[in-house]
Scaffold this motif. Sequence first.
Motif, PDB file in Angstrom:
ATOM      1  N   ILE A   1      -0.610 -10.208   7.662  1.00 59.27           N
ATOM      2  CA  ILE A   1      -1.671 -11.189   7.860  1.00 59.27           C
ATOM      3  C   ILE A   1      -2.516 -11.402   6.594  1.00 59.27           C
ATOM      4  N   ASN A   2      -2.449 -10.453   5.679  1.00 62.59           N
ATOM      5  CA  ASN A   2      -3.317 -10.542   4.492  1.00 62.59           C
ATOM      6  C   ASN A   2      -2.587 -10.868   3.192  1.00 62.59           C
ATOM      7  N   GLY A   3      -1.387 -11.435   3.298  1.00 58.65           N
ATOM      8  CA  GLY A   3      -0.690 -11.852   2.078  1.00 58.65           C
ATOM      9  C   GLY A   3       0.370 -10.857   1.633  1.00 58.65           C
ATOM     10  N   LYS A   4       0.985 -11.171   0.470  1.00 57.67           N
ATOM     11  CA  LYS A   4       2.148 -10.394   0.029  1.00 57.67           C
ATOM     12  C   LYS A   4       1.865  -9.590  -1.228  1.00 57.67           C
ATOM     13  N   VAL A   5       2.458  -8.410  -1.301  1.00 54.79           N
ATOM     14  CA  VAL A   5       2.299  -7.551  -2.464  1.00 54.79           C
ATOM     15  C   VAL A   5       3.682  -7.013  -2.851  1.00 54.79           C
ATOM     16  N   LEU A   6       3.870  -6.779  -4.149  1.00 54.96           N
ATOM     17  CA  LEU A   6       5.160  -6.244  -4.615  1.00 54.96           C
ATOM     18  C   LEU A   6       4.991  -4.767  -4.958  1.00 54.96           C
ATOM     19  N   LEU A   7       5.674  -3.916  -4.216  1.00 52.76           N
ATOM     20  CA  LEU A   7       5.563  -2.467  -4.430  1.00 52.76           C
ATOM     21  C   LEU A   7       6.703  -1.972  -5.298  1.00 52.76           C
ATOM     22  N   MET A   8       6.367  -1.146  -6.282  1.00 56.29           N
ATOM     23  CA  MET A   8       7.399  -0.495  -7.077  1.00 56.29           C
ATOM     24  C   MET A   8       7.898   0.709  -6.285  1.00 56.29           C
TER      25      MET A   8
ATOM     26  N   GLY B   1       5.531 -15.077  -5.046  1.00 52.70           N
ATOM     27  CA  GLY B   1       4.290 -15.310  -4.296  1.00 52.70           C
ATOM     28  C   GLY B   1       3.533 -14.048  -3.915  1.00 52.70           C
ATOM     29  N   CYS B   2       3.738 -12.964  -4.679  1.00 53.72           N
ATOM     30  CA  CYS B   2       2.971 -11.738  -4.418  1.00 53.72           C
ATOM     31  C   CYS B   2       1.746 -11.743  -5.338  1.00 53.72           C
ATOM     32  N   LEU B   3       0.573 -11.537  -4.767  1.00 52.04           N
ATOM     33  CA  LEU B   3      -0.658 -11.650  -5.568  1.00 52.04           C
ATOM     34  C   LEU B   3      -1.038 -10.361  -6.271  1.00 52.04           C
ATOM     35  N   ALA B   4      -0.334  -9.279  -5.979  1.00 51.93           N
ATOM     36  CA  ALA B   4      -0.630  -8.000  -6.633  1.00 51.93           C
ATOM     37  C   ALA B   4       0.641  -7.175  -6.684  1.00 51.93           C
ATOM     38  N   ILE B   5       0.649  -6.182  -7.595  1.00 50.64           N
ATOM     39  CA  ILE B   5       1.733  -5.195  -7.552  1.00 50.64           C
ATOM     40  C   ILE B   5       1.131  -3.872  -7.087  1.00 50.64           C
ATOM     41  N   ALA B   6       1.981  -2.954  -6.637  1.00 50.53           N
ATOM     42  CA  ALA B   6       1.471  -1.688  -6.108  1.00 50.53           C
ATOM     43  C   ALA B   6       2.404  -0.555  -6.516  1.00 50.53           C
TER      44      ALA B   6
END
Length: 395
Positions: A174-181, A278-283
Amino acid sequence: MVKYDTVLIRFGELSTKGKNRRDFINRLMANIKDMLSDIEGLEYRKTYDRIYIKMTDQDPQCVKQRLCKVFGISSFSFTEKVDTDIEVIKARCLEIAQESDKQTFKIMTRRHDKSFPMKSDEINRACAGEILRNTALKVDVHDPQLAIRIEVHANETYITSDKIIGAGGYPAGINGKVLLMLSGGIDSPVAAYELMKRGLKVEAVHFASPPYTSENARKKVEDLATLVSEYQSDMRLHVVNFTNLQLKIYEKAGDPYAITLMRRMMFRLAERIANENGCLAIATGESIGQVASQTLESIACINDAVRIPVIRPLVCFDKLEIIGLATKIGTYETSILPFEDCCTIFDPKNPVTKPTIKKAQMHEAKFDYESMLDKAMETIQTKTVRLSREREDFL
Ligand code: ATP
Ligand code: MG
């Protein structure tokens, strides 16, 4: 016999109203349906502050286990649905008390329909009186062994004696997409879980260095992605061939700065992949002080390579806490399988613990890494993984 035929799902006190609230409930409903998609014959209904699942002869244990994995649920109960009629309600409460082996009880009523002629407290007293008259149970309002909850609506009333704590958080996605390493280690799958719990949809990127890293190592990462994908239904996994960059880094930078440079390159690639998807952050699964590359100096130096926000959900967690979570979410056993990921194979003897940006840049100036990053981007293989229910028990 009391027949618990309706699951009542609570999502707690939402601070959000209006459209946000509707989005929350709709997303939660979709996620619950997805989690239970292979269980046939369930009927779903949602109201302003509850979701109800009507069951017939489905396995409650299976439904319970699955619902515990859905973020956004604060608690849920297996209830019996009866008519809104005080005599019926009293009789069912008595039956619950008689079927239990407890000594003390408390009745907790919540009246959703204010037109019902009795107030909550009057309902409590009527039902408690029925139990006191017909059983040896005593009332204990502070610490009851048996808590009977009653929710009164206009036409139907739900009665339950259990309350199962849910996973909490926000509905995944619900809060958007993030790219996790995602490595093959213990930490990053736990980071995925924490991100999903905050309502983020997680995509993953893994850097593989074949032939120095094996097909088994890659398979292990895919298994971890698959396991943890269950909490958000499925997961996109991007695998990048990192071998050429890695070899070049060792050739040009040598031992102490190799890890720093490697991680700066990984971050750069992750930033590009995030932007493309379209990921606004990486993690990452980093945690302060855990290894040489996770000192504050090191984190600062690595972070310098990118502009995109970097989320580190585990930054202040102890290793033991992380292991506990990995065990709880079911990734630990897979994480400790002995297949090397690229960091452990190219493990330098004396990694610098306090790298500086200046020195990192100096080493990077020795080769045209931009074109190597471009080439690495061309190697990306993307697939969507999802836990198949047949495999559930084997992973
Ligand atoms: P983990 O248990 O997650 O592997 P770690 O304690 O082994 O973490 P590092 O190897 O320093 O720590 O990695 C820190 C973080 O960097 C990882 O949590 C992960 O997010 C990312 N990372 C490391 N190696 C890779 C890789 N090969 N592919 C993708 N991400 C990686
Ligand atoms: Mg690792």
